[in-house]
Design a protein around this motif. Sequence first.
Motif, PDB file in Angstrom:
ATOM      1  N   ARG A  80       0.830  -1.204   0.000  1.00 34.98           N
ATOM      2  CA  ARG A  80       0.000   0.000   0.000  1.00 34.98           C
ATOM      3  C   ARG A  80       0.862   1.250   0.000  1.00 34.98           C
ATOM      4  NH1 ARG A  80      -3.169  -2.803   3.819  1.00 34.98           N
ATOM      5  NH2 ARG A  80      -2.303  -1.514   5.509  1.00 34.98           N
ATOM      6  N   ARG A  81       1.974   1.191   0.736  1.00 37.00           N
ATOM      7  CA  ARG A  81       2.872   2.347   0.756  1.00 37.00           C
ATOM      8  C   ARG A  81       3.510   2.561  -0.618  1.00 37.00           C
ATOM      9  NH1 ARG A  81       5.651   5.834   3.789  1.00 37.00           N
ATOM     10  NH2 ARG A  81       7.811   6.290   3.225  1.00 37.00           N
ATOM     11  N   ARG A  82       3.910   1.462  -1.255  1.00 37.19           N
ATOM     12  CA  ARG A  82       4.472   1.581  -2.621  1.00 37.19           C
ATOM     13  C   ARG A  82       3.457   2.201  -3.567  1.00 37.19           C
ATOM     14  NH1 ARG A  82       6.796  -3.958  -4.813  1.00 37.19           N
ATOM     15  NH2 ARG A  82       7.051  -2.622  -6.663  1.00 37.19           N
ATOM     16  N   PHE A  83       2.198   1.752  -3.487  1.00 37.10           N
ATOM     17  CA  PHE A  83       1.181   2.307  -4.363  1.00 37.10           C
ATOM     18  C   PHE A  83       0.968   3.790  -4.099  1.00 37.10           C
ATOM     19  CE2 PHE A  83      -3.229   3.587  -5.080  1.00 37.10           C
ATOM     20  CZ  PHE A  83      -3.343   3.348  -6.444  1.00 37.10           C
ATOM     21  N   THR A  84       0.872   4.158  -2.835  1.00 35.81           N
ATOM     22  CA  THR A  84       0.656   5.572  -2.491  1.00 35.81           C
ATOM     23  C   THR A  84       1.790   6.440  -3.027  1.00 35.81           C
ATOM     24  OG1 THR A  84      -0.530   4.917  -0.483  1.00 35.81           O
ATOM     25  CG2 THR A  84       0.278   7.188  -0.597  1.00 35.81           C
ATOM     26  N   GLU A  85       3.038   5.965  -2.899  1.00 34.60           N
ATOM     27  CA  GLU A  85       4.173   6.730  -3.397  1.00 34.60           C
ATOM     28  C   GLU A  85       4.121   6.887  -4.923  1.00 34.60           C
ATOM     29  OE1 GLU A  85       7.525   4.588  -2.017  1.00 34.60           O
ATOM     30  OE2 GLU A  85       7.405   5.332   0.050  1.00 34.60           O
ATOM     31  N   CYS A  86       3.904   5.776  -5.617  1.00 34.86           N
ATOM     32  CA  CYS A  86       3.928   5.815  -7.081  1.00 34.86           C
ATOM     33  C   CYS A  86       2.747   6.607  -7.636  1.00 34.86           C
ATOM     34  CB  CYS A  86       3.921   4.397  -7.651  1.00 34.86           C
ATOM     35  SG  CYS A  86       5.383   3.428  -7.283  1.00 34.86           S
ATOM     36  N   TYR A  87       1.560   6.346  -7.104  1.00 34.04           N
ATOM     37  CA  TYR A  87       0.382   7.054  -7.615  1.00 34.04           C
ATOM     38  C   TYR A  87       0.448   8.533  -7.256  1.00 34.04           C
ATOM     39  CZ  TYR A  87      -4.449   7.632  -9.160  1.00 34.04           C
ATOM     40  OH  TYR A  87      -5.584   8.028  -9.844  1.00 34.04           O
ATOM     41  N   GLY A  88       0.943   8.837  -6.061  1.00 33.39           N
ATOM     42  CA  GLY A  88       1.099  10.235  -5.687  1.00 33.39           C
ATOM     43  C   GLY A  88       2.072  10.964  -6.585  1.00 33.39           C
ATOM     44  N   GLU A  89       3.170  10.298  -6.956  1.00 28.55           N
ATOM     45  CA  GLU A  89       4.138  10.917  -7.854  1.00 28.55           C
ATOM     46  C   GLU A  89       3.555  11.085  -9.261  1.00 28.55           C
ATOM     47  OE1 GLU A  89       8.030  12.625  -8.206  1.00 28.55           O
ATOM     48  OE2 GLU A  89       6.642  12.156  -6.586  1.00 28.55           O
ATOM     49  N   LEU A  90       2.748  10.121  -9.703  1.00 28.31           N
ATOM     50  CA  LEU A  90       2.072  10.254 -10.994  1.00 28.31           C
ATOM     51  C   LEU A  90       1.122  11.445 -10.973  1.00 28.31           C
ATOM     52  CD1 LEU A  90       1.493   8.766 -13.803  1.00 28.31           C
ATOM     53  CD2 LEU A  90      -0.513   7.834 -12.648  1.00 28.31           C
ATOM     54  N   ALA A  91       0.341  11.562  -9.910  1.00 30.09           N
ATOM     55  CA  ALA A  91      -0.587  12.681  -9.791  1.00 30.09           C
ATOM     56  C   ALA A  91       0.161  14.012  -9.741  1.00 30.09           C
ATOM     57  CB  ALA A  91      -1.458  12.511  -8.546  1.00 30.09           C
ATOM     58  N   ALA A 127       7.477   9.013 -15.940  1.00 36.91           N
ATOM     59  CA  ALA A 127       7.897   7.664 -16.324  1.00 36.91           C
ATOM     60  C   ALA A 127       8.219   6.816 -15.098  1.00 36.91           C
ATOM     61  CB  ALA A 127       9.108   7.746 -17.252  1.00 36.91           C
ATOM     62  N   SER A 128       8.913   7.400 -14.112  1.00 37.61           N
ATOM     63  CA  SER A 128       9.256   6.653 -12.903  1.00 37.61           C
ATOM     64  C   SER A 128       8.008   6.176 -12.180  1.00 37.61           C
ATOM     65  CB  SER A 128      10.104   7.534 -11.983  1.00 37.61           C
ATOM     66  OG  SER A 128      10.386   6.871 -10.774  1.00 37.61           O
ATOM     67  N   ALA A 129       6.999   7.056 -12.094  1.00 39.53           N
ATOM     68  CA  ALA A 129       5.756   6.668 -11.426  1.00 39.53           C
ATOM     69  C   ALA A 129       5.018   5.592 -12.215  1.00 39.53           C
ATOM     70  CB  ALA A 129       4.871   7.896 -11.241  1.00 39.53           C
ATOM     71  N   LEU A 130       4.989   5.730 -13.531  1.00 42.03           N
ATOM     72  CA  LEU A 130       4.289   4.761 -14.379  1.00 42.03           C
ATOM     73  C   LEU A 130       4.910   3.372 -14.253  1.00 42.03           C
ATOM     74  CD1 LEU A 130       2.056   4.638 -16.649  1.00 42.03           C
ATOM     75  CD2 LEU A 130       3.947   4.812 -18.272  1.00 42.03           C
ATOM     76  N   TYR A 131       6.241   3.295 -14.361  1.00 40.31           N
ATOM     77  CA  TYR A 131       6.900   1.994 -14.253  1.00 40.31           C
ATOM     78  C   TYR A 131       6.843   1.453 -12.829  1.00 40.31           C
ATOM     79  CZ  TYR A 131       8.639   3.273 -18.864  1.00 40.31           C
ATOM     80  OH  TYR A 131       8.724   3.650 -20.180  1.00 40.31           O
ATOM     81  N   GLY A 132       6.813   2.354 -11.846  1.00 42.54           N
ATOM     82  CA  GLY A 132       6.662   1.900 -10.463  1.00 42.54           C
ATOM     83  C   GLY A 132       5.336   1.192 -10.252  1.00 42.54           C
ATOM     84  N   HIS A 148      -9.006   1.795  -7.869  1.00 40.22           N
ATOM     85  CA  HIS A 148     -10.387   2.146  -7.532  1.00 40.22           C
ATOM     86  C   HIS A 148     -10.514   2.674  -6.102  1.00 40.22           C
ATOM     87  CE1 HIS A 148     -12.977   1.150 -10.859  1.00 40.22           C
ATOM     88  NE2 HIS A 148     -12.397  -0.030 -11.046  1.00 40.22           N
ATOM     89  N   SER A 149      -9.450   2.632  -5.342  1.00 42.30           N
ATOM     90  CA  SER A 149      -9.560   2.877  -3.902  1.00 42.30           C
ATOM     91  C   SER A 149      -9.635   4.363  -3.570  1.00 42.30           C
ATOM     92  CB  SER A 149      -8.355   2.260  -3.180  1.00 42.30           C
ATOM     93  OG  SER A 149      -7.167   2.941  -3.546  1.00 42.30           O
ATOM     94  N   GLU A 150     -10.050   4.611  -2.328  1.00 36.81           N
ATOM     95  CA  GLU A 150     -10.071   5.977  -1.827  1.00 36.81           C
ATOM     96  C   GLU A 150      -8.657   6.533  -1.697  1.00 36.81           C
ATOM     97  OE1 GLU A 150     -11.692   8.424   2.121  1.00 36.81           O
ATOM     98  OE2 GLU A 150     -12.106   6.274   1.873  1.00 36.81           O
ATOM     99  N   THR A 151      -7.684   5.657  -1.497  1.00 39.71           N
ATOM    100  CA  THR A 151      -6.287   6.087  -1.422  1.00 39.71           C
ATOM    101  C   THR A 151      -5.872   6.813  -2.691  1.00 39.71           C
ATOM    102  OG1 THR A 151      -5.752   4.214   0.013  1.00 39.71           O
ATOM    103  CG2 THR A 151      -3.920   5.298  -1.109  1.00 39.71           C
ATOM    104  N   ALA A 152      -6.305   6.301  -3.849  1.00 39.05           N
ATOM    105  CA  ALA A 152      -5.952   6.926  -5.120  1.00 39.05           C
ATOM    106  C   ALA A 152      -6.562   8.324  -5.221  1.00 39.05           C
ATOM    107  CB  ALA A 152      -6.415   6.044  -6.273  1.00 39.05           C
ATOM    108  N   VAL A 153      -7.818   8.461  -4.830  1.00 41.74           N
ATOM    109  CA  VAL A 153      -8.479   9.775  -4.916  1.00 41.74           C
ATOM    110  C   VAL A 153      -7.810  10.762  -3.969  1.00 41.74           C
ATOM    111  CG1 VAL A 153     -10.669  10.997  -4.662  1.00 41.74           C
ATOM    112  CG2 VAL A 153     -10.642   8.668  -5.582  1.00 41.74           C
ATOM    113  N   ARG A 154      -7.452  10.304  -2.770  1.00 40.16           N
ATOM    114  CA  ARG A 154      -6.797  11.215  -1.819  1.00 40.16           C
ATOM    115  C   ARG A 154      -5.421  11.640  -2.310  1.00 40.16           C
ATOM    116  NH1 ARG A 154      -8.200   8.646   4.179  1.00 40.16           N
ATOM    117  NH2 ARG A 154     -10.406   9.269   4.211  1.00 40.16           N
ATOM    118  N   ALA A 155      -4.689  10.716  -2.925  1.00 41.98           N
ATOM    119  CA  ALA A 155      -3.374  11.081  -3.478  1.00 41.98           C
ATOM    120  C   ALA A 155      -3.534  12.112  -4.588  1.00 41.98           C
ATOM    121  CB  ALA A 155      -2.669   9.833  -3.998  1.00 41.98           C
ATOM    122  N   LEU A 156      -4.556  11.953  -5.393  1.00 38.14           N
ATOM    123  CA  LEU A 156      -4.817  12.911  -6.460  1.00 38.14           C
ATOM    124  C   LEU A 156      -5.200  14.269  -5.880  1.00 38.14           C
ATOM    125  CD1 LEU A 156      -5.010  13.162  -9.561  1.00 38.14           C
ATOM    126  CD2 LEU A 156      -7.403  12.470  -9.386  1.00 38.14           C
TER     127      LEU A 156
END
Length: 593
Positions: A80-91, A127-132, A148-156
């Motif tokens: 979950r931490r990896r996802f939050t970091e990568c998706y947050g960097e993508l956003a 690119a780093s976020a996408l490949y992550g 689909h999670s709320e984590t993704a919306v909050r990171a955005l």
Amino acid sequence: MRIGLVTEGGYPYVSGDAGLWCERLVRGLGQHEFDLYALSRTRQQEDEGWVPLPRQVSRVRTAPLWTAEDDGVRYGRRARRRFTECYGELAAALSGARGAEAGGVGDDTEGEAAGRGGPDHEADRFASALYGLAELARDEGGLVGALHSETAVRALERACRAPGAMREAREARVPDLLTVAAHLEHALRPLALDWYEDDGLGAADLCHTAAGGTAALPGLLARHFCDVPLLVTEYGVPLRAHYLATGADGTAPAVRALLAAFHGRLATEVYRQAAVITHGNAHTRRWQERCGADRTRLRTVHPGMDAAAFAEVGEEPEAVDADTLVWVGRVDPAKDLVSLLHAFAEVRRAEPKARLRVVGGASGPDAVAYLGHCKALAAQLFPDEAEGPHTVGDNPVSFEEIGGPEAPTLADAYASGAVTVLSSVVEGFPVGLVEAMFCGCATVSTDVGAVVEVIGGTGLVVPPRNPRALAEACVALLRDPERRARLGAAARARALELFTVEQNIAAFHGIYLEIVSRCPVRRVVLNDSGEPLPFATPAEAHVPGHWTGPVAPATPTAPAAPTAPAASRPGPAWANAASVRPSAPAPTTEAAR
């Protein structure tokens, strides 16, 4: 060599974009082996099945982009931490925010450096976020639930509220964020596919994507995970199509800005990683260059069209009626038949015997309504005359469809007039114009899309939405049969040189060889003692012959039902992960490959 051909909404499905082009390419390059990786767009497309496949197609693997059921994968704390970091960097890369405040990664110094970074830094961050995210999906076995999670919306939301974010992103409301998150989930579905292993795209010598944008994501990941060289073909511009779609449907400014940033960054990354990028015309090339494509990697490969259907007419290009103008195509407001009818009114005043044939059908309610409007306008502009060159009730404008008594085939339609007219206000690659050139027709066209590039001085070109200029050009050709014959012959010679299926196939064959010679895949094979075996997997090993060693005879396999492919290995729950389907007895065994 083995080619991994990636399509989105096209080949090998019966209906879809670019299906005919891919079909001709695969059938024309029988000396190569093709693995097809198809992303479908609708359930109907999957239900309609596949076209018959040639024997050089070894297997087909499919995945639907139109649905994404929960894959059941639940991340642990570290994932979950990896996802939050990568998706947050993508956003953050989409909003323009500084990385530390947006995604919770790094410290303030790193965040300030990100804010000061230029276009290259932003591209690297995206690119780093996408490949992550792709690596996370590969390690954990799924991505749908997280996207689909709320984590993704909050990171955005954090990225849009962080310092440095663009104004439109800062103004995003919760409904806007939900819309963007849903779009990103849909666009990023290919990241969770199981295509990027040694038994998938990793086994290809080259990955060829039949479009850019989302369709190129599998090619990017094959390049990232397996170092497979990437060839990208764009006959349209996905980024331009996205701009037009979101600009016309009332999309909120925040949504439009964030999604434009995503598609723009994705196009840039695709062009950065591609060994070669092909386009069909200069208009597409300019878009590619503006998105960062290296000019040295760009190649022009015109769409290939079948000239055989027009050969007989082209060899004898005498018109049925020397006073007739003909328009052939799909009736649509973008074709601007209204301007053509007004132009023909002026032609009629200069040449009272002139006639206009409009040959083509209308599909869809808007097109049908437009056709009705054009018929009403023709009746108004050219009322039936009791006296004159035509009999009572004989309107000089006729509306017909292919298959009628006077135009049983497309070639007959072009041959029925002295001059072929194209009056469009919007046009990509003008297929109808090339067909007229195959037939040896003299043409008058509007200067839109790739018309000037296609016609190349073998026809007359006038500004769009200018009935007077269109009329003057038509009259000039109607009054000069020698000029018509000269232009028609030159147009046919140009079309046969540049726009045939044969030249298209030959061009891609040369590009394949160029890429593999410059960017070979480095596959390390170890012997029994663990030492590398040089040249253990040469390209020739894919081709059946004595150099492949003793091979057991292949057992003929009956084609499987194309609408119910069988999975060959685990993958996301929403994907029909794999379907191995030789359409004829397999020429090699797995050992030979």
